[in-house]
Design an enzyme around this catalytic site. Structure first.
Site, PDB file in Angstrom:
ATOM      1  N   TYR A  81       0.834  -1.167  -0.002  1.00 54.49           N
ATOM      2  CA  TYR A  81       0.055   0.091  -0.029  1.00 54.49           C
ATOM      3  C   TYR A  81       0.856   1.186   0.116  1.00 54.49           C
ATOM      4  CZ  TYR A  81      -4.237  -2.487   1.297  1.00 54.49           C
ATOM      5  OH  TYR A  81      -5.275  -3.387   1.487  1.00 54.49           O
ATOM      6  N   HIS A 114     -10.706  -2.305  -1.286  1.00 61.51           N
ATOM      7  CA  HIS A 114     -11.809  -1.800  -0.460  1.00 61.51           C
ATOM      8  C   HIS A 114     -12.832  -0.723  -1.141  1.00 61.51           C
ATOM      9  CE1 HIS A 114      -9.254  -2.849   3.328  1.00 61.51           C
ATOM     10  NE2 HIS A 114      -8.347  -2.755   2.380  1.00 61.51           N
ATOM     11  N   ARG A 155      -3.577 -11.918   3.465  1.00 60.24           N
ATOM     12  CA  ARG A 155      -4.965 -11.378   2.741  1.00 60.24           C
ATOM     13  C   ARG A 155      -5.143 -11.903   1.309  1.00 60.24           C
ATOM     14  NH1 ARG A 155      -8.132  -7.671   4.270  1.00 60.24           N
ATOM     15  NH2 ARG A 155      -9.540  -9.305   3.552  1.00 60.24           N
ATOM     16  N   TYR A 170      -1.007 -10.295   0.502  1.00 58.46           N
ATOM     17  CA  TYR A 170      -0.016  -9.824   1.359  1.00 58.46           C
ATOM     18  C   TYR A 170      -0.116 -10.347   2.594  1.00 58.46           C
ATOM     19  CZ  TYR A 170      -3.500  -6.317   2.765  1.00 58.46           C
ATOM     20  OH  TYR A 170      -4.390  -5.665   3.327  1.00 58.46           O
ATOM     21  N   HIS A 177      -7.528  -7.941  -2.670  1.00 55.71           N
ATOM     22  CA  HIS A 177      -8.759  -7.200  -2.489  1.00 55.71           C
ATOM     23  C   HIS A 177      -8.917  -5.949  -2.752  1.00 55.71           C
ATOM     24  CE1 HIS A 177      -6.645  -6.908   1.234  1.00 55.71           C
ATOM     25  NE2 HIS A 177      -7.629  -5.608   1.441  1.00 55.71           N
TER      26      HIS A 177
END
Lengths: 241, 205
Positions: free
Chosen positions: A107, A161, A156, A146, A159
């Protein structure tokens, strides 16, 4: 007929506040039951957004942070669908915002220290208003899986959000979209905060080959459903007389 | 038997620790949008008293939550929401909605707005001035709804139909912000406890 209150939220369809397998929820979940509140004007209304609030490029994550002539690394994808309510009516002109990791699972956030690299051409956020049919689309790259600190070796699934408004503050929703076929979905403690398998299925976007752009981008379809409203029963005395 | 053909609401998932990337990228550490949304709740033309609200969101261990995001939703000083279904006009530029990010080191948050007016409630009642708050963070699986009321509105609060729904009078106090003056400006302190002693009242709206 004047639209009224929103249908009661089905709390058994949503994740409970406390799920011990998602460790962070243990100290961030209220112990007391929420107080049930019939909608007043404060819940039926909510913020209204217009095209003056956003830029037409904001829904293109391939271009909205890239240097001129460059683009981010990763599988080029389109995420598209409709925002509907529980009555299957489109929710027009509502703000949809997304954020995600880059193709390496990193991120762009000052608090993310995962060793996968930042992509200099990828910001990782986008936003768009639905059209009159409730339709929206984004262009982006597929995010990577990640690791995260929950159990020692949790990963995870890929995905995105999503944040959605609807027309009233009672419809406000944040969720996550997963990708068809990802084997990490089944073991993810965050996915599994949702008790019902069918509800989890509602978060998994199928590959939509009909919407792919040949030789360019592959597509996933993701419809979002917000709370529906009653059409009657509430017009009496809503305005306090 | 026939089937009801309602759709099911999309289930919620936590906003996670990086909610800022999507909803407040400046706070995540980068500049991308021409205009970030939610930084100006009342706008320049709003009538009424200018106020500031500050607080912290506290977890079950008594520690501040440093990665929380709040959204505020309120009426203007006449008690009108900026929404087509609320009859009446608001000042140009008054949106009544804002986003509030905590300081990553301390968990403190704050926002500037105007004090809202009383809003018509259900069945002919009048609701005391209040601000609706919605709280999301890592570890919160479904956004938490609560309301902020003002301690200098004691009479209106005593007649507020929502506060009076709360059976335990002691718990009503968790929704009351406390006024202090700072440098001649009105400041309200509102700490939110998601769990533990004096847990804030949350609403299923």
């Amino acid at each position: 007929m004047k639209p009224g209150e929103f249908y009661q939220r089905d709390r058994r369809w949503h994740p409970p506040a406390l799920d011990r397998d998602y460790k962070t929820s243990v100290t961030r979940s209220p112990h007391y039951a929420p107080i049930s509140l019939e909608n007043s004007l404060s819940e039926i209304t909510g913020p209204v957004f217009g095209h003056g609030d956003i830029d037409p490029m904001d829904n293109d994550l391939i271009l909205n942070y890239a240097k001129p002539g460059e683009s981010p690394i990763g599988e080029r994808i389109i995420v598209h669908g409709r925002v509907l309510d529980e009555n299957a009516r489109p929710v027009p002109n509502t703000l949809v915002e997304i954020w995600q990791a880059n193709a390496g699972g990193r991120y762009r956030h000052k608090k993310d220290t995962y060793l996968a690299p930042i992509d200099p051409n990828f910001g990782g956020c986008g936003r768009v208003l639905t059209d009159e049919d409730g339709y929206y689309f984004f262009r982006t790259v597929k995010p990577g899986a990640y690791p995260w600190r929950n159990w020692v070796n949790d990963w995870r699934p890929a995905h995105i959000h999503l944040s959605v408004f609807g027309s009233g503050f009672a419809q406000r929703l944040i969720t996550q979209m997963y990708f068809e076929g990802d084997p990490l979905i089944e073991t993810c403690p965050i996915v599994n905060t949702i008790p019902d398998k069918a509800a989890i299925g509602q978060l998994i976007a199928p590959l939509d080959r009909n919407a792919t752009i040949p030789l360019d981008s592959i597509a996933y379809k993701f419809d979002i459903v917000l709370r529906g409203r009653r059409s009657t029963l509430f017009e009496n005395r809503l305005e306090g007389n | 038997m026939q089937r009801l053909d309602y759709l099911k609401e999309t289930p919620s998932q936590t906003a996670g620790p990086y909610v800022h990337i999507g909803l407040a990228p400046g706070a995540a550490g980068f500049d991308i949008y021409e205009r970030e949304l939610g930084w100006d709740i009342a706008g320049p033309n709003a009538r009424g008293e200018r106020i500031r609200v500050e607080g912290v969101v506290i977890d079950g261990t008594g520690s501040p939550i440093k990665d929380v995001m709040l959204e505020a939703w309120q009426a203007n000083s006449d008690g009108i929401h900026a929404h087509p279904e609320h009859p009446g006009e608001v000042e140009e530029g008054f949106r009544g909605w804002g986003r509030v990010i905590t300081d990553f080191e301390t968990g403190e948050w704050g926002f500037d707005t105007v004090k809202p007016g009383p809003v018509p409630g259900r069945n002919g009642t009048m609701m005391a001035p209040h601000i609706n708050l919605w709280i999301v963070a890592r570890g919160i699986n479904l956004g938490l709804n609560t309301r902020l009321y003002f301690n200098d509105e004691a009479e209106a609060n005593a007649n507020d139909p929502v506060l009076n729904l709360i059976e335990w009078e002691r718990r009503r106090q968790t929704l009351i912000a406390h006024r202090v003056e700072r440098d001649g400006h009105a400041l309200y302190r509102f700490d939110i406890k998601v769990q533990g002693e004096d847990e804030t009242v949350f609403f299923d709206i």
